[in-house]
Design a protein around this motif. Sequence first.
Motif, PDB file in Angstrom:
ATOM      1  N   PHE A 160       0.872  -1.143   0.183  1.00 30.20           N
ATOM      2  CA  PHE A 160       0.075   0.094  -0.078  1.00 30.20           C
ATOM      3  C   PHE A 160       0.940   1.165  -0.117  1.00 30.20           C
ATOM      4  O   PHE A 160       1.438   1.692   1.178  1.00 30.20           O
ATOM      5  CB  PHE A 160      -0.687   0.162   1.046  1.00 30.20           C
ATOM      6  N   ASN A 186     -10.420  -4.003   6.675  1.00 24.17           N
ATOM      7  CA  ASN A 186      -8.866  -4.183   6.688  1.00 24.17           C
ATOM      8  C   ASN A 186      -8.175  -4.468   7.997  1.00 24.17           C
ATOM      9  O   ASN A 186      -8.198  -3.301   8.891  1.00 24.17           O
ATOM     10  CB  ASN A 186      -8.286  -3.029   6.156  1.00 24.17           C
ATOM     11  N   ILE A 210     -13.852  -1.157   3.811  1.00 24.84           N
ATOM     12  CA  ILE A 210     -13.729  -0.860   2.558  1.00 24.84           C
ATOM     13  C   ILE A 210     -14.917  -1.712   1.667  1.00 24.84           C
ATOM     14  O   ILE A 210     -14.995  -2.949   1.892  1.00 24.84           O
ATOM     15  CB  ILE A 210     -12.438  -1.178   1.720  1.00 24.84           C
ATOM     16  N   SER A 263      -4.039  -2.633  -3.111  1.00 22.23           N
ATOM     17  CA  SER A 263      -4.733  -2.299  -2.160  1.00 22.23           C
ATOM     18  C   SER A 263      -6.004  -3.207  -1.904  1.00 22.23           C
ATOM     19  O   SER A 263      -6.278  -3.977  -2.839  1.00 22.23           O
ATOM     20  CB  SER A 263      -5.354  -0.760  -2.512  1.00 22.23           C
ATOM     21  N   VAL A 264      -6.742  -3.041  -0.708  1.00 23.11           N
ATOM     22  CA  VAL A 264      -7.990  -3.722  -0.460  1.00 23.11           C
ATOM     23  C   VAL A 264      -8.668  -3.228  -1.471  1.00 23.11           C
ATOM     24  O   VAL A 264      -9.523  -4.269  -2.406  1.00 23.11           O
ATOM     25  CB  VAL A 264      -8.371  -3.470   0.674  1.00 23.11           C
ATOM     26  N   GLN A 265      -8.917  -2.053  -1.900  1.00 20.44           N
ATOM     27  CA  GLN A 265      -9.792  -1.572  -3.214  1.00 20.44           C
ATOM     28  C   GLN A 265      -9.472  -2.410  -4.432  1.00 20.44           C
ATOM     29  O   GLN A 265     -10.428  -2.852  -5.120  1.00 20.44           O
ATOM     30  CB  GLN A 265      -9.646  -0.063  -3.133  1.00 20.44           C
ATOM     31  N   LEU A 279       0.806   7.365   8.395  1.00 20.60           N
ATOM     32  CA  LEU A 279       1.257   6.092   7.393  1.00 20.60           C
ATOM     33  C   LEU A 279       2.403   6.083   6.648  1.00 20.60           C
ATOM     34  O   LEU A 279       2.323   7.129   5.731  1.00 20.60           O
ATOM     35  CB  LEU A 279      -0.131   5.619   6.614  1.00 20.60           C
ATOM     36  N   ARG A 302       3.301  -5.999   3.208  1.00 19.02           N
ATOM     37  CA  ARG A 302       2.523  -6.039   4.538  1.00 19.02           C
ATOM     38  C   ARG A 302       1.633  -7.126   4.731  1.00 19.02           C
ATOM     39  O   ARG A 302       1.628  -7.947   3.663  1.00 19.02           O
ATOM     40  CB  ARG A 302       1.639  -4.774   4.453  1.00 19.02           C
TER      41      ARG A 302
END
Length: 289
Positions: A154, A253, A282, A225-227, A165, A171
């Motif tokens: 990310f 997340n 998300i 990304s999660v998206q 962040l 990760r």
Amino acid sequence: MLISSTYGKSNVKFLKVHRIDETKHNIIEANVEVLLRGSFDIAYTKGDNTPIVPTDTVKNTILVLAQKENTWPIERFAATLVNHFVNKYEQVGGVEVKIVENSWSRIGDHPHSFQHEGPETRRTVLDYEKASGKLQLASSINGLTLLKSTGSMFYGYNVCDFTTLKPTYDRILSTDVDVSWRYDPDMISTLGLIEKYADSGLFDDAYTKARNTTLDIFCEEKSASVQATMYNMSQKILQLVKEVADVSYELPNKHYILYDLKWKGIDNDVLFYPSPDPNGLIKCTVGRN
Ligand SMILES: O=c1[nH]c(=O)c2[nH]c(=O)[nH]c2[nH]1
């Protein structure tokens, strides 16, 4: 003024045994909710119970139909319940049925022993409007908890005076998958068609494809990304199941944070704190063009 109303029974639970022969069995454990709507206003506004089909009757009906009728797959049983309530009671103008199926799986190929697979459930929601004959059918998987210990990044996000962040190229990614898919109301337009598609195996096939796609992409994709990952999963499910109109994911997340052990002179990159909260959350819905 009464603006809207609906009522029924929730948390009607059963375990059903299907005896293929004396020793070979299938089981289904389900939690059913049936909500009725229609010409019930006087019950709310005048205290007149005349039109009310008691929720106790709704519960009895769910149990009797579960005993007598085919409960596999849950989409078929939802249609059976809707059919019963709209045809039996003139005052019922619409019904919403939700069914949550527990995750029992056969132990190896043992004929009648099963293992509970945890909190993951398979669900369906069927809404039917009597006057128009319109129905909406959606199915889902909830509570499928996943974690990958690398293959997730990310970086490149918006940075401002509130940002702390740090970008990461490696990760932990962990989530509890909630994925739902809505069937195309033009393709599955009647209760009779639900029965037909149940016979053809569509609902089990869509469930399997949604689950396998979620697992495959989670494992194999290097996630930006999660998206991005949830969008790719949605696109793949749409590609695999033509009867699905759109796919929605809702993914927390779940953060795992590296412990700081510098006080002990340790440069730690293996020991994480499973942070219970807060979590990212998300959501997206992906349709066809
Ligand atoms: O995949 C992610 N999407 C975000 O929107 C986000 N925000 C954040 O802090 N971490 C992450 N990770």
